[in-house]
Design a protein around this motif. Structure first.
Motif, PDB file in Angstrom:
ATOM      1  N   PHE A 503     -49.751  80.834  -9.484  1.00 17.00           N
ATOM      2  CA  PHE A 503     -48.897  80.588  -8.042  1.00 17.00           C
ATOM      3  C   PHE A 503     -49.637  79.460  -6.952  1.00 17.00           C
ATOM      4  N   LEU A 504     -50.632  78.886  -7.581  1.00 11.15           N
ATOM      5  CA  LEU A 504     -51.485  77.725  -6.470  1.00 11.15           C
ATOM      6  C   LEU A 504     -49.942  76.519  -7.172  1.00 11.15           C
ATOM      7  N   CYS A 505     -49.252  77.259  -7.836  1.00 13.08           N
ATOM      8  CA  CYS A 505     -48.274  75.493  -8.385  1.00 13.08           C
ATOM      9  C   CYS A 505     -47.448  75.817  -8.648  1.00 13.08           C
ATOM     10  N   ALA A 506     -46.638  76.557  -8.109  1.00  9.01           N
ATOM     11  CA  ALA A 506     -45.151  77.638  -8.595  1.00  9.01           C
ATOM     12  C   ALA A 506     -44.244  76.856  -7.406  1.00  9.01           C
ATOM     13  N   HIS A 507     -43.395  76.320  -8.059  1.00  5.83           N
ATOM     14  CA  HIS A 507     -42.206  75.754  -6.993  1.00  5.83           C
ATOM     15  C   HIS A 507     -41.156  76.361  -7.759  1.00  5.83           C
ATOM     16  N   PRO A 508     -40.497  77.187  -6.304  1.00  9.34           N
ATOM     17  CA  PRO A 508     -38.883  78.185  -6.576  1.00  9.34           C
ATOM     18  C   PRO A 508     -37.735  76.494  -6.471  1.00  9.34           C
ATOM     19  N   LEU A 509     -36.672  76.968  -7.492  1.00  5.81           N
ATOM     20  CA  LEU A 509     -35.520  76.836  -6.974  1.00  5.81           C
ATOM     21  C   LEU A 509     -34.635  77.158  -7.526  1.00  5.81           C
ATOM     22  N   GLY A 510     -33.690  77.787  -6.713  1.00  6.46           N
ATOM     23  CA  GLY A 510     -32.783  79.091  -6.728  1.00  6.46           C
ATOM     24  C   GLY A 510     -33.761  80.442  -6.982  1.00  6.46           C
ATOM     25  N   ASN A 511     -32.753  80.650  -8.255  1.00  3.52           N
ATOM     26  CA  ASN A 511     -33.344  82.512  -8.254  1.00  3.52           C
ATOM     27  C   ASN A 511     -34.731  82.036  -9.379  1.00  3.52           C
ATOM     28  N   LEU A 512     -34.777  80.846  -9.953  1.00  2.58           N
ATOM     29  CA  LEU A 512     -36.137  80.442 -10.773  1.00  2.58           C
ATOM     30  C   LEU A 512     -37.318  80.162  -9.727  1.00  2.58           C
ATOM     31  N   SER A 513     -38.617  81.469 -10.385  1.00  2.00           N
ATOM     32  CA  SER A 513     -39.869  81.233  -9.241  1.00  2.00           C
ATOM     33  C   SER A 513     -40.767  79.984  -9.884  1.00  2.00           C
ATOM     34  N   ALA A 514     -40.644  79.583 -10.696  1.00  2.00           N
ATOM     35  CA  ALA A 514     -41.429  78.262 -11.514  1.00  2.00           C
ATOM     36  C   ALA A 514     -40.606  77.097 -12.089  1.00  2.00           C
ATOM     37  N   PHE A 515     -40.271  76.295 -11.622  1.00  2.00           N
ATOM     38  CA  PHE A 515     -38.704  75.300 -11.542  1.00  2.00           C
ATOM     39  C   PHE A 515     -39.711  74.040 -12.249  1.00  2.00           C
ATOM     40  N   ASN A 516     -40.571  73.744 -12.081  1.00  2.00           N
ATOM     41  CA  ASN A 516     -41.854  72.959 -12.556  1.00  2.00           C
ATOM     42  C   ASN A 516     -41.937  72.730 -13.384  1.00  2.00           C
ATOM     43  N   ASN A 517     -42.462  74.483 -14.195  1.00  2.00           N
ATOM     44  CA  ASN A 517     -43.044  74.442 -15.745  1.00  2.00           C
ATOM     45  C   ASN A 517     -41.783  74.403 -16.396  1.00  2.00           C
ATOM     46  N   ILE A 518     -40.737  74.652 -15.639  1.00  2.00           N
ATOM     47  CA  ILE A 518     -39.624  74.692 -16.605  1.00  2.00           C
ATOM     48  C   ILE A 518     -38.584  73.175 -16.345  1.00  2.00           C
ATOM     49  N   LEU A 519     -39.129  72.546 -16.051  1.00  2.00           N
ATOM     50  CA  LEU A 519     -38.554  70.658 -15.609  1.00  2.00           C
ATOM     51  C   LEU A 519     -39.191  69.665 -16.846  1.00  2.00           C
ATOM     52  N   SER A 520     -40.766  70.860 -16.750  1.00  2.00           N
ATOM     53  CA  SER A 520     -41.602  69.573 -17.221  1.00  2.00           C
ATOM     54  C   SER A 520     -41.154  69.677 -19.041  1.00  2.00           C
ATOM     55  N   ASN A 521     -40.717  70.644 -19.598  1.00  2.00           N
ATOM     56  CA  ASN A 521     -40.153  70.641 -20.761  1.00  2.00           C
ATOM     57  C   ASN A 521     -38.705  69.713 -21.591  1.00  2.00           C
ATOM     58  N   LEU A 522     -38.354  68.941 -20.553  1.00  2.00           N
ATOM     59  CA  LEU A 522     -37.276  68.376 -20.938  1.00  2.00           C
ATOM     60  C   LEU A 522     -37.507  67.582 -21.571  1.00  2.00           C
ATOM     61  N   GLY A 523     -39.477  66.767 -22.156  1.00  2.00           N
ATOM     62  CA  GLY A 523     -39.654  66.170 -22.473  1.00  2.00           C
ATOM     63  C   GLY A 523     -38.932  66.661 -24.250  1.00  2.00           C
ATOM     64  N   TYR A 524     -39.515  67.342 -24.378  1.00  2.00           N
ATOM     65  CA  TYR A 524     -39.054  68.044 -25.716  1.00  2.00           C
ATOM     66  C   TYR A 524     -37.376  67.886 -25.824  1.00  2.00           C
ATOM     67  N   VAL A 525     -36.342  68.109 -24.945  1.00  2.00           N
ATOM     68  CA  VAL A 525     -35.002  67.676 -25.444  1.00  2.00           C
ATOM     69  C   VAL A 525     -34.842  66.797 -25.866  1.00  2.00           C
ATOM     70  N   LEU A 526     -34.868  66.122 -24.895  1.00  2.00           N
ATOM     71  CA  LEU A 526     -35.109  64.207 -24.562  1.00  2.00           C
ATOM     72  C   LEU A 526     -35.130  63.152 -25.782  1.00  2.00           C
ATOM     73  N   LEU A 527     -36.307  64.094 -25.899  1.00  2.00           N
ATOM     74  CA  LEU A 527     -37.284  62.959 -27.241  1.00  2.00           C
ATOM     75  C   LEU A 527     -36.659  63.092 -28.330  1.00  2.00           C
ATOM     76  N   GLY A 528     -36.813  65.141 -28.548  1.00  2.00           N
ATOM     77  CA  GLY A 528     -35.806  65.382 -29.818  1.00  2.00           C
ATOM     78  C   GLY A 528     -34.803  65.083 -30.043  1.00  2.00           C
ATOM     79  N   LEU A 529     -33.541  64.938 -29.397  1.00  2.00           N
ATOM     80  CA  LEU A 529     -32.742  64.418 -29.233  1.00  2.00           C
ATOM     81  C   LEU A 529     -32.698  62.935 -29.694  1.00  2.00           C
ATOM     82  N   LEU A 530     -33.766  62.019 -28.726  1.00  2.00           N
ATOM     83  CA  LEU A 530     -33.791  60.567 -29.168  1.00  2.00           C
ATOM     84  C   LEU A 530     -34.079  60.454 -30.573  1.00  2.00           C
ATOM     85  N   PHE A 531     -34.959  61.186 -31.481  1.00  2.00           N
ATOM     86  CA  PHE A 531     -35.177  61.462 -33.045  1.00  2.00           C
ATOM     87  C   PHE A 531     -33.531  61.580 -33.462  1.00  2.00           C
ATOM     88  N   LEU A 532     -32.985  62.220 -33.403  1.00  2.00           N
ATOM     89  CA  LEU A 532     -31.883  62.878 -33.845  1.00  2.00           C
ATOM     90  C   LEU A 532     -31.205  61.718 -33.873  1.00  2.00           C
TER      91      LEU A 532
END
Length: 796
Positions: A503-532
């Motif tokens: 909660f000391l570093c949970a930044h909401p966006l829209g209906n999401l309570s901790a958008f930063n924790n979701i955004l940081s997972n973007l690397g798995y998707v982008l690098l997985g797509l690059l590997f494919l």
């Protein structure tokens, strides 16, 4: 008429004396004819020691000035001096727009309907709004009881520092019967703030609530969850508040001490009962007090959101740019090499013959040289052992002596090492005998384990990709639906104990309570797509080489199979998606969303590492995914039932040891063993002959040494490192669903990167890059053997 009758009744109520009208409005017993009403003008900051009985009603009249641009809190404190638990004193505070009533002793209920009595009660009055510059408002405190001669103390004071200031700390005390709340007004230009509450004491357990400026304020343990956002607290709590959620641009910070500590992980208090006491008798908790400190700080701005998203995209899109640069460089080098070959093939003006250039100048080894893992790199004793083993095998598949690549390429395709159809070959009567002869040789080469048709194996390994794609779809759909439901429940109920955020570093966006924790997972998707995309390009190049009958592609190097690589890339993308879903609302019931594809990735990497030199005998997709499902099942069961359960860990240890022995035996004997009723007899026979009659070492020394120890050891070490960091950063660092929500917040920490990402987000960045790098290592692991014949590449 009914309307005129109702109006007449209303005017009659207004004409009644104050005590009688109050009794009717509160459904109290009507005063008897001889009941006295004593009303007095009262002053702030004055303690009134008085008494009341069934025949007396005391009314204290207060007045104070209210300014439009200044808010002052008013607090009523009561202490009952007499001991009449069965007949409490009732206090009713009548204001302009609200009525607050409470009895003393105050009875609050805990778990299992336990009762707790409090003799000292303090309540802060709700402050009505005024449109005038200055307005004098009146309020009344009515005191009544049904007991005989009950004495009490009454004191009304103004609350200092009722309005919290930005970035200023304020300390105060609170108890279960003396809650506190303060007002905060958003400064100009601030759209979001973080309310931080800390305490040096873990217990008593408390609740922090954010409520709109409305009357009444819900500030007791039994009603604090009725409105607004709230979370339990031991030593630390934080709630992010957005200006758009409060039309008045202000809100109340409410702090309530709970009657019991069970919600914060503490023990239930001992409930003493006297010899003749009733189980319904309330228990006195004496001085259950907690000292707290509150501070309201501005949250990050919208510019910080934009810069953080661009930073995250920039990191991972740079891998795309780097890959494109390397691909262009390789393409230019390949074209230059082809140009040199064409120039050297042209006749020389001096001799009339084609020129020859060294193989090393072309960037690869000579055809007759040996790369890493080939027989040429082994010791002389190993080479002799290979020759002896091959010569002793009286079958047409022994590869003794040297063969030139030209002889391999010149023979008919039907006699090539990989031309046999798997289905046709397996129907021969002597297939088991041939497999036993080939796979039980003391030393094996890749050609011995790459005999099946490439088309058959390609279809076999493509099943890995299609299966994991199917698993991903059926797994992700209910997961997404569930986490959306979780987030909706959090937003509607305001219960922030449902999700274990930092909660000391949970930044909401829209209906999401901790958008930063979701955004940081973007690397798995982008690098997985690059590997494919990298795998797709490699497969296209390899298929083109096969179509033009390139000798190196047909008979040299490690056989190329891309199905497992596609499955690994898909698993990496799904890890990002499901990790993001988990971080929408991390809690005890959905932790496996984040871990399931971690196990998938680890299993697929081990399978690919083994498949490199054992393409014919690698596990099928169905058995592999079934084993991974079993691993995930035990991980879930271990978390749910394993805590303090010795029986579970005994059963798990036995299963783990047996599974390890079976897998080691499968690898050691290359699948040429049977698990049947005679397995125990054969084990005893081997132990007797090799250990009792004579002490002999293992027949396949390198298999027992390198295959059973090196490969699993590397996988275990790498997996342990990854999970070790995960345990350090998440389970021990931020919060853990194995504790209560209040206890988990003791590990909350501030953002450390761009004031937007915490150390858990950085772990996502690093782990996604590390997984992508390990995938590339597996992809290019044996590229140096692409010019070495397969019957010269050693199997380990």
């Amino acid at each position: 008429m009914p309307g005129s009758g109702a109006a007449a009744l209303a005017w009659a109520l207004l004409a009644l004396p104050p005590a009688l009208s109050l009794a009717l409005s509160l459904s109290l017993p009507l005063p008897r004819g001889d009941r006295q009403v004593r009303e007095k003008e009262a002053l702030f900051n004055t303690t009134y020691t008085d008494w009341v009985d069934a025949d007396l009603l005391n009314i204290y009249a207060f007045n104070h000035s209210v300014r439009r641009n200044r808010t002052e809190g008013v607090r009523v404190s009561v202490n009952v001096l007499s001991d009449h638990k069965d007949l409490p004193i009732l206090f009713v505070v009548r204001q302009k727009e609200a009525v607050v009533s409470f009895q003393v002793p105050l009875i609050l209920r805990g778990l299992y309907q336990r009762k707790y009595a409090y003799q000292e009660v303090s309540r802060t009055l709700c402050q009505p709004q005024t449109k005038a510059e200055v307005e004098t408002q009146h309020f009344y405190v009515d005191v009544s009881t049904l007991s005989q001669n009950a004495s009490y103390q009454l004191r009304v004071t103004r609350v200092e520092n009722f309005v919290l200031r930005t970035d200023e700390r304020f300390s105060f005390n609170a108890t279960a019967a003396q809650p506190q709340y303060f007002k905060y007004e958003f400064p100009e230009g601030v759209d979001s703030v973080i309310v931080k509450v800390t305490s040096a004491m873990a217990f008593p357990c408390s609740v922090i609530s954010i409520q709109d400026i409305l009357c009444p304020v819900y500030d007791l343990d039994n009603n604090v969850a009725f409105i607004g956002m709230y979370q339990t607290m031991t030593k630390k709590a934080a709630i992010t508040v957005q200006k758009k959620d409060f039309p008045s641009n202000s809100f109340y910070v409410v702090v309530v001490v709970k009657t019991e500590d069970e919600a914060c992980g503490g023990p239930l208090p001992y409930y003493p009962l006297a010899k003749n006491a009733s189980p319904d008798e309330p228990m006195d908790q004496h001085n259950r007090q907690k000292m707290l400190e509150v501070m309201v700080s501005p949250a990050i701005t919208s510019d910080a959101y934009v810069s953080s998203m661009l930073f995250c995209l920039g990191i991972f899109l740079s891998f795309y740019v780097l890959t494109l640069v390397i691909a262009c460089w390789e393409s230019c080098r390949h074209k230059k090499r082809k140009g040199l070959l064409a120039a050297m093939d042209s006749p020389s003006l001096d001799t009339g013959h084609g020129r020859s250039i060294p193989d090393a100048f072309l960037g690869h080894s000579p055809y007759d040289s040996y790369g890493y893992g080939s027989f040429g790199n082994g010791s002389s004793s190993s080479a002799e052992g290979v020759t002896d083993s091959v010569g002793s095998a009286d079958v047409p598949y022994g590869y003794a002596g040297e063969r030139s690549l030209e002889n391999v390429a010149g023979r008919p395709r039907l006699d090539s090492l990989s031309s046999i159809e798997e289905d046709d070959y397996d129907t021969l009567a002597d297939i088991d005998y041939d497999k036993n002869v080939i796979r039980t040789k003391k030393y094996l080469c890749v050609a011995d384990l790459a005999r099946k048709d490439k088309r058959v194996l390609r279809k076999k390994y493509q099943i890995y990709f299609w299966n994991i794609a199917t698993i991903a779809v059926f797994y992700a759909l209910p997961v997404i639906q569930l986490v959306i439901t979780y987030q909706t429940v959090v937003n509607v109920t305001g219960n922030q104990d449902i999700c274990y955020y930092n909660f000391l570093c949970a930044h909401p966006l829209g209906n999401l309570s901790a958008f930063n924790n979701i955004l940081s997972n973007l690397g798995y998707v982008l690098l997985g797509l690059l590997f494919l995309l990298i795998i797709l390009q490699r497969e296209i190049n390899y298929n083109r080489a096969l179509m033009r009958n390139d000798t190196h592609a047909l008979e040299c190097g490690i056989p190329k199979h891309f199905g497992l690589f596609y499955a690994m890339g898909t698993a990496l993308m799904m890890e990002g998606l499901l990790s993001a879903c988990y971080h929408v609302c991390p809690n005890y019931t959905n932790f496996q969303f984040d871990t399931s594809f971690m196990y998938m990735i680890a299993g697929l990497c081990m399978l690919k590492l083994y498949q490199k030199r054992h393409p014919d005998i690698n596990a099928s997709a169905y058995s592999a995914y079934a084993c991974l499902a079993l691993v995930i099942f035990f991980s879930v069961v271990g978390v749910v039932f394993g805590k303090g359960n010795t029986a579970f860990w005994i059963v798990f240890s036995v299963i783990h040891i047996v599974a390890t022995l079976l897998l080691s035996t499968q690898l050691y004997y290359m699948g040429r063993w049977k698990l049947d009723s005679g397995i125990l007899r054969r084990i005893l026979h081997v132990l007797y002959t090799d250990c009792v009659r004579q002490c002999s070492g293992p027949m396949y020394v390198l298999r027992s040494g390198e295959r059973i120890q090196l490969i699993p050891l590397l996988c275990i070490i790498s997996t342990s490192v990854v999970w070790g960091f995960a345990l350090f950063f998440f389970f021990q660092g931020l919060s853990t669903w194995q504790k209560t929500p209040a206890e988990s917040r003791e590990h909350n920490r501030d953002c450390i990167l761009l004031d937007f990402f915490d150390d858990h987000d950085i772990w996502h960045f690093l782990s996604s890059i590390a997984m992508f790098g390990s995938f590339l290592v597996l992809l290019t692991l044996d590229d140096d053997l692409d010019c070495v014949q397969r019957d010269k590449i050693y199997v380990f």
